[in-house]
Design an enzyme around this catalytic site. Structure first.
Site, PDB file in Angstrom:
ATOM      1  N   GLU A 140       1.064  -1.550   0.076  1.00  0.00           N
ATOM      2  CA  GLU A 140       0.401   0.043  -0.106  1.00  0.00           C
ATOM      3  C   GLU A 140       0.966   1.442  -0.079  1.00  0.00           C
ATOM      4  O   GLU A 140       0.299   2.571  -0.386  1.00  0.00           O
ATOM      5  CB  GLU A 140      -0.700   0.068   1.378  1.00  0.00           C
ATOM      6  CG  GLU A 140      -1.941  -0.917   1.205  1.00  0.00           C
ATOM      7  CD  GLU A 140      -1.524  -2.308   0.675  1.00  0.00           C
ATOM      8  OE1 GLU A 140      -0.204  -3.430   2.040  1.00  0.00           O
ATOM      9  OE2 GLU A 140      -2.578  -3.495   1.205  1.00  0.00           O
TER      10      GLU A 140
ATOM     11  N   HIS B   4     -12.318  -7.019   7.449  1.00  0.00           N
ATOM     12  CA  HIS B   4     -12.835  -6.094   6.251  1.00  0.00           C
ATOM     13  C   HIS B   4     -14.330  -5.565   6.516  1.00  0.00           C
ATOM     14  O   HIS B   4     -15.388  -5.148   6.154  1.00  0.00           O
ATOM     15  CB  HIS B   4     -13.321  -7.349   5.308  1.00  0.00           C
ATOM     16  CG  HIS B   4     -12.332  -8.215   5.004  1.00  0.00           C
ATOM     17  ND1 HIS B   4     -11.335  -8.977   5.418  1.00  0.00           N
ATOM     18  CD2 HIS B   4     -11.784  -8.015   3.521  1.00  0.00           C
ATOM     19  CE1 HIS B   4     -10.806  -9.536   5.082  1.00  0.00           C
ATOM     20  NE2 HIS B   4     -10.570  -8.984   3.815  1.00  0.00           N
TER      21      HIS B   4
END
Ligand SMILES: Cc1ncc(C[n+]2csc(CCOP(=O)(O)OP(=O)(O)O)c2C)c(N)n1
Ligand SMILES: [Mg+2]
Length: 735
Positions: free
Chosen positions: A465, A535
């Site tokens: 990321e 999530h």
């Protein structure tokens, strides 16, 4: 002999060491000695408390001058680190400019008094603003090289456009440009070093990594940071690289090494890494004392290697300068440093009134009417647009559809857009697309983009990321528009350093000279039934707490389309939060609004009018608040007004205030945890500024102060439900 920094640079890069003129040899020494003189003068000023920080290049001068003279300022690109004084002098930064930063002057061209000394920046020289963070700049260098390649291979990309950020970005590029990125040996332990090496290698980018190995990272010796103690050995298997390990105390050996590296890069063969062994002659900075952790013998051995002494001996030994000429030269340079300091101490201090300037773009205001094309086009006009699958867009479309349609439209509108992230391409192995449909993102939001716009503009990143955001900074500062994806909000954290310390700060810290207006799209939130801990996360207030970053959080398809367009066309970095649960909900679907539909930032929407209680909310809490409001009306005859903020930074204070003045009761509702959440700020401001309008305390609704659990029963209990909101409404009405 007449000597001036600029005369060293007019001819561009220097010739090979064998072909150097005597003037050029003296110039190399002159630059090295000037660097040392400026350091020594600054140390004096620090001891006199006339400046506030000092860090020196002492011992690194040969390596840095060698690098600078192999390259071309204002043509090649430079990502130095804080120790690169000699490099920057040799590129053309003047001692006076350096001293302006040391005293924190308003006229400091690198930062206007905002950054510490040696945090370089010069747009004319292509020296990109440097932070204090170690190794972040390496990913910017990679993105910068990618942008240069994009402009060179698609020159039409550089064209300006009057209706968006491009109006404010002059683009310059050269097909054979090289990017230099410098780093200390200790900082090669950072993941960002390896992430930068990864992409530079894979894409054969013309980046020269210069590792300035002085054997220490503050007090930590090299063997602690680098297994085996030698970074060259560790990186040797990266494909496409040219590697060189060089005596960093010999400027001519360094010049030669960088010339070979630059040749490799310019020929398109790939990146290079020059590993220079140098010495740190002073402590890490003036705030450090290396006698606390280094033996005397070790420090003495370093002192003997002083590159200055070696070059001095050579110039006198070869008869290029007499001892008297050398003495004159050195006294003159010390005088130059002293005069630069004296002048800088008279420079004006920055004005307190200017502190907030350049937090955001001063040129393009995303809250302005220019972005208010909110009235959707009539369906007939809009029908021409195609989404991912190319089919005509009619009827209500989901948020996922309209985000995808906006990406398609904007990529047609603006050739500077690149889209990348994890799994965003249809298929990295293009030949597969003859047979298969393609992936286009784990939520399919980028579906069809690679197929329409090609692999040069839409591609998969490594699974890293910081790599995604760091490269975006590099792309954006060259005038490209990266619209990148972080696959799940839950995994944005490795990029946090780049977002907080680089992306959002670039404009302010460089006093408006550099900017990084990238868009980061991030699926966020829970209510997924099984999304669980990793999530389902929220956390938007962590990002609204970052000055310089716009934060957008739409609740429906139309808003998502119009706000994404504004995000892409504006000139600030934007975190664009997309609620996963809303992607394909029946709630909030809308017809395709056309390719010019935009919504300005900072304009809330009253999605339900009411007179009794205001709910200020956004994202997935908008449909839940609507449900609660319906129940409140039906069961309790309470008329609730719902204000959907749509953008969280900036946010629409006027809309909040107008509603609270009408209803005199307010709930701030969000999915994220209550404690330290976004609602805390809004509630505090309402209590502060609207106290006289309130008939009841400001109430907050949010999730429990835990992460979201997997078991649906627990998820339901943790996240706020319509019933939770209804309960708050009923309680608040009792006051
Ligand atoms: C990300 C980050 N972590 C820690 C620091 C604090 N820090 C500043 S310089 C430094 C040591 C760097 O050593 P090295 O990379 O070898 O460069 P040198 O200073 O020796 O030239 C540290 C730990 C920082 N600036 N950034
Ligand atoms: Mg070091």
């Amino acid at each position: 002999m007449e000597l001036a920094v600029s005369s060293a640079r007019v001819s561009g890069a220097y010739p090979a060491p064998e072909a150097l003129t005597t003037q050029q040899l003296v110039e190399i020494y002159r630059l090295m000695f000037l660097s040392r003189s400026v350091d020594d003068r600054e140390i004096l000023l620090k001891r006199q408390q006339k400046i506030f920080f000092q860090i020196s290049a002492a011992g690194h001068e040969a390596l840095q001058v060698g690098a600078a003279l192999a390259l071309r300022p204002g043509y090649d690109w430079f990502f130095p680190y804080y120790r690169d004084r000699a490099l920057c002098l040799a590129l053309g930064v003047t001692p006076y400019e350096m001293m302006l930063q040391a005293v924190g002057a308003a006229t400091d061209p690198a930062s206007g008094g905002r950054q510490m000394p040696t945090h370089w920046s010069s747009r004319p020289l292509h020296i990109v603003s440097t932070s204090s963070s170690t190794a972040t700049q390496l990913l910017h260098a990679v993105g910068c090289a990618e942008a240069g390649r994009a402009f060179s291979s698609r020159p039409e990309t550089a064209a300006k456009s009057g209706d968006d950020y491009r109006a404010f970005h002059d683009v310059d590029f050269h097909g054979d440009e090289v990017v230099l990125a410098c780093v200390g040996e200790g900082s090669t332990s950072q993941g960002e070093f390896w992430e930068a090496m990864n992409t530079a290698s894979n894409q054969k980018l013309p980046v020269i990594f210069c590792v300035e190995d002085n054997g220490y990272a503050i007090s930590v010796p090299v063997e602690v940071n680098t297994p085996g103690g030698n970074i060259s050995r560790l990186v040797a298997n990266f494909p496409n690289f040219h590697f060189a390990e060089v005596d960093g105390n010999d400027p001519l050996a360094c010049l030669k090494a960088f010339q070979a590296a630059a040749e490799h890069c310019r020929a398109g063969r790939g990146p290079a890494l020059v590993h220079g062994h140098c010495v740190r002659l002073y402590s890490h900075s003036l705030s450090d004392d290396d006698r606390l952790y280094r033996c005397a013998a070790e420090r003495e051995a370093d002192a003997i290697c002083d590159p200055m002494a070696r070059m001095r001996t050579r110039l006198i030994g070869d008869g290029i300068l007499t001892a008297v000429e050398m003495e004159d030269l050195e006294r003159g340079l010390e005088q130059e440093a002293a005069e630069a300091a004296e002048q800088a101490l008279k420079a004006p201090e920055p004005a307190v009134e200017d502190i907030a300037t350049h937090v955001y773009s001063e040129d393009l205001d995303p809250t302005s009417a220019a972005f208010a094309t909110e009235r959707p086009q009539p369906a007939a006009e809009a029908n021409g647009a195609a989404g991912a699958s190319g089919q005509k867009a009619t009827g209500p479309r989901t948020m996922a559809d309209l985000i995808n349609a906006c990406l398609h439209d904007e990529m047609r509108h603006d050739p500077r857009i690149v889209v990348y992230g994890e799994d965003v391409a249809d298929a990295s192995r293009e030949e597969a697309l003859n047979e298969v449909k393609g992936k286009g993102g784990v939520f399919k939001l980028t579906a069809g983009l690679q197929t329409e716009f090609g692999s040069a503009r839409v591609f998969n990143s490594p699974l890293a990321e910081a790599n995604i955001v760091g490269r975006a900074v590099g792309y954006a500062l060259r005038g490209m528009k990266p619209v990148v994806e972080i696959q799940f909000f839950d995994y944005i954290w490795p990029a946090m350093h780049q977002i907080h310390n680089e992306l959002a700060l670039m404009r302010w810290r460089s006093n408006g000279v550099w900017e990084a207006p990238a868009v980061i799209r991030v699926p966020i939130g829970g209510y997924l039934t099984g999304g669980a801990v990793y999530h389902s996360q929220s956390g938007e207030s962590i990002f609204t707490h970052i000055p310089g970053l716009r934060v957008v959080f739409p609740s429906n398809a139309l808003d998502a389309n119009g706000l994404l367009r504004t995000a892409i066309r504006c000139d600030d970095p934007v975190l664009f939060l997309e609620h996963k649960r809303l992607y394909r909900e029946t709630y909030g679907r809308a017809p395709y609004p056309g390719p010019e539909f935009a919504i300005p930032f900072g304009k809330a929407k009253v999605v339900r009018p009411g007179t009794d209680i205001t709910i200020v909310t956004y994202g997935a809490l908008v449909p839940r608040a609507l449900q609660a409001a319906q129940l409140a009306e039906r069961q309790h005859e309470i008329k609730v007004e719902i204000v959907d903020l749509r953008t969280l930074n900036p946010y629409d204070w006027e809309a909040i205030a107008a509603s609270v003045r009408k209803t005199n009761r307010v709930i701030v509702a969000h999915e994220d945890m209550i404690s330290w959440g976004y609602g805390a700020e809004i509630a505090a401001r309402i209590a502060d500024e609207l106290f006289d309008d309130l008939d009841a305390p400001v109430r907050r609704v949010g999730s429990m102060d835990t992460f979201v659990a997997y078991q649906p029963k627990l998820e339901d209990a943790i996240l706020p439900q319509p019933e939770t909101i209804l309960k708050a409404i009923v309680e608040l009405k009792k006051y």
